[in-house]
Design a protein around this motif. Structure first.
Motif, short mmCIF file in Angstrom:
data_model
loop_
_atom_site.label_atom_id
_atom_site.label_comp_id
_atom_site.label_asym_id
_atom_site.label_seq_id
_atom_site.Cartn_x
_atom_site.Cartn_y
_atom_site.Cartn_z
N HIS A 32 -12.80 2.17 11.13
CA HIS A 32 -12.47 1.84 9.73
C HIS A 32 -10.99 2.10 9.46
CE1 HIS A 32 -12.81 1.54 5.37
NE2 HIS A 32 -12.22 2.73 5.26
N GLU A 33 -10.35 1.11 8.85
CA GLU A 33 -8.97 1.25 8.40
C GLU A 33 -8.86 0.72 6.98
OE1 GLU A 33 -6.11 -0.44 11.02
OE2 GLU A 33 -6.56 0.96 12.67
N GLN A 34 -8.07 1.39 6.16
CA GLN A 34 -7.98 1.00 4.74
C GLN A 34 -6.56 1.22 4.23
OE1 GLN A 34 -11.08 2.62 2.23
NE2 GLN A 34 -9.76 2.58 0.42
N ALA A 35 -6.08 0.22 3.50
CA ALA A 35 -4.76 0.32 2.86
C ALA A 35 -4.97 0.36 1.35
CB ALA A 35 -3.90 -0.88 3.25
N ASP A 36 -4.43 1.37 0.71
CA ASP A 36 -4.62 1.55 -0.74
C ASP A 36 -3.31 1.40 -1.49
OD1 ASP A 36 -7.44 2.18 -1.00
OD2 ASP A 36 -6.99 4.02 0.08
N THR A 37 -3.35 0.57 -2.52
CA THR A 37 -2.22 0.46 -3.44
C THR A 37 -2.44 1.42 -4.61
OG1 THR A 37 -3.29 -1.30 -4.74
CG2 THR A 37 -1.94 -1.98 -2.84
N LEU B 166 -2.17 4.60 4.04
CA LEU B 166 -2.89 3.88 5.10
C LEU B 166 -3.86 4.86 5.74
CD1 LEU B 166 0.24 2.17 6.70
CD2 LEU B 166 -1.37 1.12 5.12
N THR B 167 -5.17 4.62 5.55
CA THR B 167 -6.20 5.52 6.04
C THR B 167 -6.86 4.94 7.28
OG1 THR B 167 -6.63 6.22 3.76
CG2 THR B 167 -8.29 6.80 5.43
N SER B 168 -6.97 5.75 8.32
CA SER B 168 -7.63 5.29 9.55
C SER B 168 -8.70 6.29 9.95
CB SER B 168 -6.61 5.12 10.68
OG SER B 168 -5.95 6.32 10.95
N PRO C 146 0.83 -1.23 0.00
CA PRO C 146 0.00 0.00 0.00
C PRO C 146 0.85 1.26 0.00
CG PRO C 146 0.00 -1.02 2.18
CD PRO C 146 0.68 -1.99 1.25
N SER D 286 -5.46 0.11 -6.55
CA SER D 286 -6.75 0.35 -5.89
C SER D 286 -7.16 1.81 -6.01
CB SER D 286 -6.69 -0.07 -4.42
OG SER D 286 -5.82 0.79 -3.69
N TYR E 169 -10.59 3.12 -7.54
CA TYR E 169 -11.44 4.06 -6.80
C TYR E 169 -11.92 5.20 -7.70
CZ TYR E 169 -12.60 8.03 -3.82
OH TYR E 169 -13.23 9.11 -3.27
#
Length: 418
Positions: free
Chosen positions: A285-290, A279-281, A276, A293, A297
């Motif tokens: 909710h937590e999200q890892a974006d490559t 790294l969004t928190s 990723p 991705s 989006y």
């Protein structure tokens, strides 16, 4: 019609090695190599006054963009305001000093060096003086031009604003508008620069081609100031008598160095696209974006044009550069004589487009500077941005290390055998 007396200098093309006689250039004319179509010289009037005016304007704007607020984000009553340097500081605090340094160099240090360097050279030159180390500083300005990436950064700003628009209100600051003006002026300054303004004023002695080659000597075209120099066989390091750049028949160890860089970039390309980059928190909710991705989006959120830009700049361009460089290296190894002009064009593409891959690194820089609104939301840089930055830098270095004249050497060997 141009006769022999109209040709006032001979230049060695840096893309194919061909010696080309160039006539005295008229204003708004361009001299190109007849073999590979590379640009050799341009006929431009004295640009001293113009360059000085634009450089001083750029300096004023540079100060403004570093003093005034750059971007602000408003979400549920919280406001996060940033300056241009905020992203660099945040990356450093998140344990990524190497990325912070890269961003600092490409959008702060190198553009400022270019602006101050032009003022340092052109201001004394206007009054008939050549400042200390003119040649070395001017060579650095020209060589580092592709590493100053303010225009790429502005594209990163636009992408970041579109990405955050659905979750918050993004307010451009005064510095954002000043940055856009600065980019236009600095680009105009550097693209309209006439190197002959500087090179023709430098004094030098001997080692210059005068029409005949002495026995045992060779002709070498300086890659910086385009002076055709005559020297003895290359048994030691020689420098250009005018700009002091190192002279070489071909870039030293070009093939082996380029292979090493290409292999390193190819190895890093996979983790750059697997790990990723952000790294969004947020609460619950937590999200890892490559990188991929992020493309998906934007594609499914209706911003297909932004998805296309990221896909091309961050995925397609690095991969295409690697494929082109591998192809060129193999063709040189096999001494291919197939369409050298087209292969030279491919090489020029790798030189021009590589820097635009930095847009994803700048997007991450802007996101981590804006989205620090705990406990509402927080974005941190992921490990993928380290690998991706390395791929961008290494592929740019690989393009610089490859010598396109090697493409044409096989043609000359084939002609000799025939």
């Amino acid at each position: 019609m141009i006769g022999p007396k109209n040709f006032n200098r001979t230049i060695a093309c840096q893309d194919c090695g061909q010696l080309v006689q160039v006539p005295k250039m008229q204003d708004k004319t361009i001299a190109r190599c007849f073999r590979c179509n590379a640009k050799l010289l341009s006929g431009t009037p004295d640009t001293t006054d113009r360059t000085l005016a634009l450089a001083f304007t750029s300096l004023i704007l540079f100060v403004i963009i570093n003093i005034y607020p750059f971007l602000a984000m408003r979400i549920e009553g919280f406001v996060q305001q940033t300056h241009l340097i905020t992203g660099v500081v945040e990356l450093y605090h998140q344990g990524m000093p190497e990325i912070a340094l890269l961003v600092l160099l490409t959008i702060f240090v190198l553009p400022l060096f270019q602006i101050l360097g032009l003022i340092y050279i052109y201001l004394p030159m206007k009054f008939g003086y050549m400042p200390w180390k003119t040649a070395r500083i001017f060579r650095a300005i020209r060589h580092l031009q592709r590493w100053g990436m303010m225009e790429v950064y502005i594209l990163g700003i636009l992408i970041s604003m579109i990405k955050l628009a659905k979750m918050a209100t993004i307010i451009p600051g005064f510095a954002s508008f000043a940055l856009m003006v600065l980019i236009c002026i600095l680009t105009t300054t550097l693209s309209g620069l006439n190197p002959e303004d500087v090179w023709t004023r430098l004094q030098f002695k001997n080692k210059v081609f005068s029409g005949n080659t002495k026995k045992g000597s060779i002709l070498i075209g300086c890659h910086s100031c385009k002076l055709l120099c005559r020297t003895q066989m290359m048994t030691a390091h020689h420098t250009c008598p005018r700009c002091q750049a190192l002279l070489h028949i071909r870039k030293p160890n070009s093939v082996s160095r380029t292979w090493a860089l290409v292999i390193a970039a190819a190895v890093l390309y996979f983790p750059a696209n697997i790990f990723p980059v952000t790294l969004t928190s947020a609460p619950g909710h937590e999200q890892a974006d490559t990188i991929l991705s992020g493309v998906i989006y934007f594609l499914f959120s209706g911003s297909w044009h932004i998805a296309l830009v990221i896909f091309v700049a961050s995925i397609l361009i690095p991969l295409t550069k690697l494929i082109i460089l591998v192809y060129l290296l193999i063709s040189v190894h096999k001494k291919s004589t197939w369409k050298p002009k087209d292969r030279t064009r491919l090489y020029r593409i790798t030189e021009v487009v590589g820097r635009w891959s930095m847009v994803d690194v700048f997007v991450v820089t802007i996101l981590v500077s804006l989205v620090q609104l705990e406990p509402l939301a927080n974005i941190a840089a992921g490990p993928g941005v380290v690998y991706f930055s390395a791929v961008v830098v290494i592929t740019m270095l690989a393009a610089e290390s490859f010598d396109p004249r090697l493409i044409w050497d096989a043609m000359e060997e084939s002609d000799e055998h025939n």
